[in-house]
Design a protein around this motif. Structure first.
Motif, PDB file in Angstrom:
ATOM      1  N   GLN A 377      -2.284   5.644   0.756  1.00 62.24           N
ATOM      2  CA  GLN A 377      -0.938   5.402   1.257  1.00 62.24           C
ATOM      3  C   GLN A 377      -0.360   6.652   1.914  1.00 62.24           C
ATOM      4  O   GLN A 377       0.263   6.574   2.976  1.00 62.24           O
ATOM      5  CB  GLN A 377      -0.052   4.937   0.101  1.00 62.24           C
ATOM      6  CG  GLN A 377      -0.434   3.579  -0.468  1.00 62.24           C
ATOM      7  CD  GLN A 377       0.301   3.255  -1.748  1.00 62.24           C
ATOM      8  OE1 GLN A 377       1.334   3.841  -2.053  1.00 62.24           O
ATOM      9  NE2 GLN A 377      -0.236   2.310  -2.519  1.00 62.24           N
ATOM     10  N   SER A 378      -0.560   7.799   1.290  1.00 69.65           N
ATOM     11  CA  SER A 378      -0.052   9.042   1.876  1.00 69.65           C
ATOM     12  C   SER A 378      -0.722   9.333   3.213  1.00 69.65           C
ATOM     13  O   SER A 378      -0.060   9.749   4.174  1.00 69.65           O
ATOM     14  CB  SER A 378      -0.278  10.207   0.906  1.00 69.65           C
ATOM     15  OG  SER A 378       0.440  10.014  -0.294  1.00 69.65           O
ATOM     16  N   ILE A 437      -2.304  -3.008   3.787  1.00 75.11           N
ATOM     17  CA  ILE A 437      -2.848  -3.887   2.741  1.00 75.11           C
ATOM     18  C   ILE A 437      -4.074  -3.248   2.093  1.00 75.11           C
ATOM     19  O   ILE A 437      -4.254  -3.301   0.869  1.00 75.11           O
ATOM     20  CB  ILE A 437      -3.192  -5.269   3.338  1.00 75.11           C
ATOM     21  CG1 ILE A 437      -1.910  -5.992   3.761  1.00 75.11           C
ATOM     22  CG2 ILE A 437      -3.969  -6.117   2.334  1.00 75.11           C
ATOM     23  CD1 ILE A 437      -2.160  -7.300   4.489  1.00 75.11           C
ATOM     24  N   VAL A 438      -4.910  -2.608   2.910  1.00 76.09           N
ATOM     25  CA  VAL A 438      -6.096  -1.943   2.364  1.00 76.09           C
ATOM     26  C   VAL A 438      -5.698  -0.839   1.393  1.00 76.09           C
ATOM     27  O   VAL A 438      -6.335  -0.655   0.343  1.00 76.09           O
ATOM     28  CB  VAL A 438      -6.962  -1.382   3.511  1.00 76.09           C
ATOM     29  CG1 VAL A 438      -8.079  -0.498   2.969  1.00 76.09           C
ATOM     30  CG2 VAL A 438      -7.548  -2.513   4.336  1.00 76.09           C
ATOM     31  N   THR A 439      -4.636  -0.107   1.702  1.00 75.29           N
ATOM     32  CA  THR A 439      -4.244   1.026   0.850  1.00 75.29           C
ATOM     33  C   THR A 439      -3.573   0.599  -0.451  1.00 75.29           C
ATOM     34  O   THR A 439      -3.586   1.362  -1.423  1.00 75.29           O
ATOM     35  CB  THR A 439      -3.294   1.966   1.613  1.00 75.29           C
ATOM     36  OG1 THR A 439      -2.089   1.254   1.951  1.00 75.29           O
ATOM     37  CG2 THR A 439      -3.949   2.481   2.881  1.00 75.29           C
ATOM     38  N   VAL A 440      -2.968  -0.595  -0.483  1.00 71.15           N
ATOM     39  CA  VAL A 440      -2.230  -1.003  -1.689  1.00 71.15           C
ATOM     40  C   VAL A 440      -3.020  -1.964  -2.561  1.00 71.15           C
ATOM     41  O   VAL A 440      -2.496  -2.442  -3.579  1.00 71.15           O
ATOM     42  CB  VAL A 440      -0.877  -1.650  -1.310  1.00 71.15           C
ATOM     43  CG1 VAL A 440      -0.005  -0.668  -0.564  1.00 71.15           C
ATOM     44  CG2 VAL A 440      -1.083  -2.927  -0.503  1.00 71.15           C
ATOM     45  N   LEU A 441      -4.256  -2.270  -2.180  1.00 65.81           N
ATOM     46  CA  LEU A 441      -5.058  -3.166  -3.011  1.00 65.81           C
ATOM     47  C   LEU A 441      -5.228  -2.574  -4.407  1.00 65.81           C
ATOM     48  O   LEU A 441      -5.626  -1.424  -4.567  1.00 65.81           O
ATOM     49  CB  LEU A 441      -6.433  -3.390  -2.369  1.00 65.81           C
ATOM     50  CG  LEU A 441      -6.466  -4.261  -1.110  1.00 65.81           C
ATOM     51  CD1 LEU A 441      -7.875  -4.296  -0.537  1.00 65.81           C
ATOM     52  CD2 LEU A 441      -5.972  -5.667  -1.408  1.00 65.81           C
ATOM     53  N   SER A 523       6.846   7.781   5.176  1.00 66.03           N
ATOM     54  CA  SER A 523       6.679   8.397   3.861  1.00 66.03           C
ATOM     55  C   SER A 523       8.030   8.658   3.198  1.00 66.03           C
ATOM     56  O   SER A 523       8.169   8.527   1.974  1.00 66.03           O
ATOM     57  CB  SER A 523       5.899   9.706   3.997  1.00 66.03           C
ATOM     58  OG  SER A 523       5.762  10.356   2.760  1.00 66.03           O
ATOM     59  N   VAL A 524       9.036   9.008   3.996  1.00 62.64           N
ATOM     60  CA  VAL A 524      10.379   9.238   3.442  1.00 62.64           C
ATOM     61  C   VAL A 524      10.927   7.951   2.833  1.00 62.64           C
ATOM     62  O   VAL A 524      11.505   7.957   1.734  1.00 62.64           O
ATOM     63  CB  VAL A 524      11.319   9.771   4.543  1.00 62.64           C
ATOM     64  CG1 VAL A 524      12.755   9.847   4.034  1.00 62.64           C
ATOM     65  CG2 VAL A 524      10.857  11.144   5.022  1.00 62.64           C
ATOM     66  N   ALA A 525      10.741   6.830   3.534  1.00 60.31           N
ATOM     67  CA  ALA A 525      11.203   5.549   2.989  1.00 60.31           C
ATOM     68  C   ALA A 525      10.441   5.178   1.725  1.00 60.31           C
ATOM     69  O   ALA A 525      11.002   4.542   0.819  1.00 60.31           O
ATOM     70  CB  ALA A 525      11.038   4.454   4.041  1.00 60.31           C
ATOM     71  N   HIS A 526       9.188   5.568   1.650  1.00 57.68           N
ATOM     72  CA  HIS A 526       8.398   5.314   0.442  1.00 57.68           C
ATOM     73  C   HIS A 526       8.947   6.110  -0.740  1.00 57.68           C
ATOM     74  O   HIS A 526       9.095   5.575  -1.846  1.00 57.68           O
ATOM     75  CB  HIS A 526       6.937   5.686   0.717  1.00 57.68           C
ATOM     76  CG  HIS A 526       6.017   5.399  -0.434  1.00 57.68           C
ATOM     77  ND1 HIS A 526       4.648   5.371  -0.303  1.00 57.68           N
ATOM     78  CD2 HIS A 526       6.245   5.130  -1.750  1.00 57.68           C
ATOM     79  CE1 HIS A 526       4.098   5.095  -1.463  1.00 57.68           C
ATOM     80  NE2 HIS A 526       5.046   4.957  -2.363  1.00 57.68           N
TER      81      HIS A 526
END
Length: 561
Positions: A377-378, A437-441, A523-526
């Motif tokens: 994600q980062s 989607i790949v990063t949050v699986l 990234s800030v919103a995350h």
């Protein structure tokens, strides 16, 4: 009786006695041809970086993020970003751009005279070395001037002068390697070489403090700046008694000088590449697709005249059928008016985008398999999405630029740019969504605690992603259109690194510094979901403004050489 002058055979032309032109004259000619090009424009990019460094140094102190102070607000530590992220990519880009320019300009005529191309390349390297020296002056002089103005004095002058000298060697070598890379990859090197240079620098700063650094060439350029700037490889200030202070400088200087000489040797031995191909086919193909355009071959048979090298100079050319019709050419033969969206669909670099999207998804898949979801994600938020959006905007203009002068006479600039932007978004947004989607699986996206938001920060990152991607692509397109493609590349390098620095640090993101790192707003919103609506509004506003600037600068871009 008239005398007919026969054309001179090619072998005779090649066998002429070389014209002995002094190296100084070649250097003067190279300086003249390089005026108003990126060879000297890179100095402006360095000045922008230096100003940005001074602003960040003062902002980090005033906001309380940094409490340990050294000379001039830790300016030397902030200059490590130049050595660790900017110097090598900018040098490679400058060298590749110089060769690309000379290829398009036919080597300034020297390729048509019996001048040894190796001597021409040597003169070009001399000019690039002068440009690299000027860049170091642009890097150090403003920092020293600011220190004198605020009363910090001259500071550790021996350290920053040694640093400037060392970076002069590094950047000169990077320019030479960029020239050699262009010999291998031609115009592709303009985009690939800076990316590889950034990866080289990033790996180097991560391994610069290893005991076996001398076995790793990418660590050679990263090790010497550490004691000179007083930082670790991650740009953290050195503590008192750190062994890094005692690193010897001479081995790094010698190894880096050797690497530079190898690059210079490869560039000189490779000589000058041949002339560039004509962009006439791209111009005619694009112009035929827009309303009012007419295919030149509608009433003619599809043939191409070629002259065999075995034929005599006076022989008639023969015609062969051109069986390889591109999709854009086939589309042009369809009668009737044509919309700008349909026209742009036939010429945008879909294949390039598909290949790059595949590489991004493959890398994220490997990252997700080897590391926890947070790493992927980062990477997507700080590097993947900004780079993908920037490449999209820059490559759109790269396709439109050769035919731009003809295009805006057949359709308004607003319609062309909006159509290209819509089609780019149709491709880019789904790719980014799939990447997300790949990063949050396997990660948790919802919360049950009533005191917290119902979804995690990754979902808020997804919510702002289309708007931020539009902003980055629009700004990249507008900068490339109004100035040059290389300026857009440099701007994106600066903003991506700034985003990594601020967006990758939660302490700095918590302050108002997040506003000067727009490439890291996903990234800030995350990290701070409460800012997501502000980020969406600002992104749409900046992106729309950039598109307006691009439309206003369309005619000037058409007449710009």
């Amino acid at each position: 009786m008239s005398t007919v002058v026969q054309p001179q055979p090619w072998r005779t032309v090649q066998g002429k006695t070389e014209v002995r032109v002094g190296l100084w004259n070649l250097v003067r000619a190279e300086i003249t041809r390089s005026r108003r090009t990126f060879t000297w424009g890179v100095i402006g990019a360095t000045l922008v970086f230096t100003a940005h460094t001074i602003i960040l140094a003062n902002a980090s102190i005033s906001s309380g993020v940094v409490k340990e102070l050294q000379w001039n607000g830790n300016a030397l530590a902030w200059m490590h970003l130049y050595a660790g992220a900017f110097a090598v990519p900018l040098g490679l880009l400058t060298g590749a751009m110089a060769q690309w320019r000379e290829q398009r300009w036919r080597q300034g005529g020297t390729a048509w005279r019996a001048v040894d191309p190796r001597r021409v390349v040597t003169a070009r390297i001399v000019v690039l070395s002068l440009s690299a020296l000027a860049c170091q002056v642009a890097l150090v002089a403003p920092v020293v001037g600011h220190a004198l103005i605020v009363g910090s004095g001259w500071g550790p002058w021996n350290r920053y002068l040694l640093f400037a000298t060392y970076m002069w060697i590094v950047v000169t070598g990077a320019c030479a390697w960029g020239m050699a890379a262009f010999r291998v990859a031609r115009a592709v090197a303009v985009g690939v070489a800076p990316v590889l240079g950034f990866m080289w620098s990033a790996v180097g700063v991560g391994q610069a403090e290893r005991s076996d650094w001398w076995m790793l060439p990418w660590a050679w350029t990263a090790r010497v700046p550490l004691p000179l700037l007083g930082v670790h490889g991650n740009s953290v200030l050195l503590e008192k008694g750190s062994p890094v202070w005692g690193y010897p400088l001479l081995p790094g200087f010698l190894l880096t000088t050797g690497l530079t000489l190898i690059g210079v040797g490869l560039a000189v031995l490779s000589g000058a590449p041949g002339g560039a191909g004509s962009s006439t086919s791209s111009v005619s193909r694009l112009s035929r697709l827009l309303p009012g355009g007419r295919a030149a071959d509608e009433d003619q048979s599809e043939t191409v005249s070629v002259q065999s090298s075995e034929h005599a100079p006076g022989s008639w050319p023969r015609s062969i059928p051109n069986r390889r019709a591109t999709p854009a050419t086939r589309m042009a033969r369809v009668p009737g008016p044509r919309s700008a969206v349909l026209a742009m669909a036939g010429v945008l670099p879909w294949i390039v985008w598909v290949v790059l999207a595949t590489l991004l998804l493959a890398f994220l898949g490997v990252l997700h398999t080897a590391y926890p979801p947070g790493y992927g994600q980062s990477f997507l938020e700080l590097v993947g999405m900004p780079v993908a959006a920037a490449i999209t905007g820059i490559t759109v203009w790269g396709r439109l630029q050769p035919a731009w002068r003809t295009l805006i006479t057949r359709r308004g600039a607003c319609g062309i740019l909006v159509s290209a932007t819509v089609l780019s978004a149709v491709f880019l947004v789904p790719v980014l969504v799939v990447s997300w989607i790949v990063t949050v699986l396997g990660d948790t996206l919802t919360r049950t605690d009533p005191s917290l938001p119902a979804v995690t920060g990754a979902v808020y990152g997804l919510m702002v992603m289309p708007a931020v991607a539009f902003m980055i692509a629009a700004v990249s397109l507008a900068v490339a259109l109004c100035t040059r493609i290389v300026v857009a590349i440099v701007l994106n390098i600066i903003l991506v690194v700034t985003g990594l620095l601020i967006g990758g640090n939660e302490v700095m993101t918590a302050t108002g510094l997040w506003r000067i790192a727009p490439w890291a707003w996903m990234s800030v919103a995350h990290q701070f979901p409460g800012r997501w609506l502000t980020i969406v509004v600002l992104s749409l506003l900046i992106g729309s403004t950039a598109m307006g600037v691009a439309v206003l600068g369309a005619r000037r871009a058409a007449i710009r050489e």
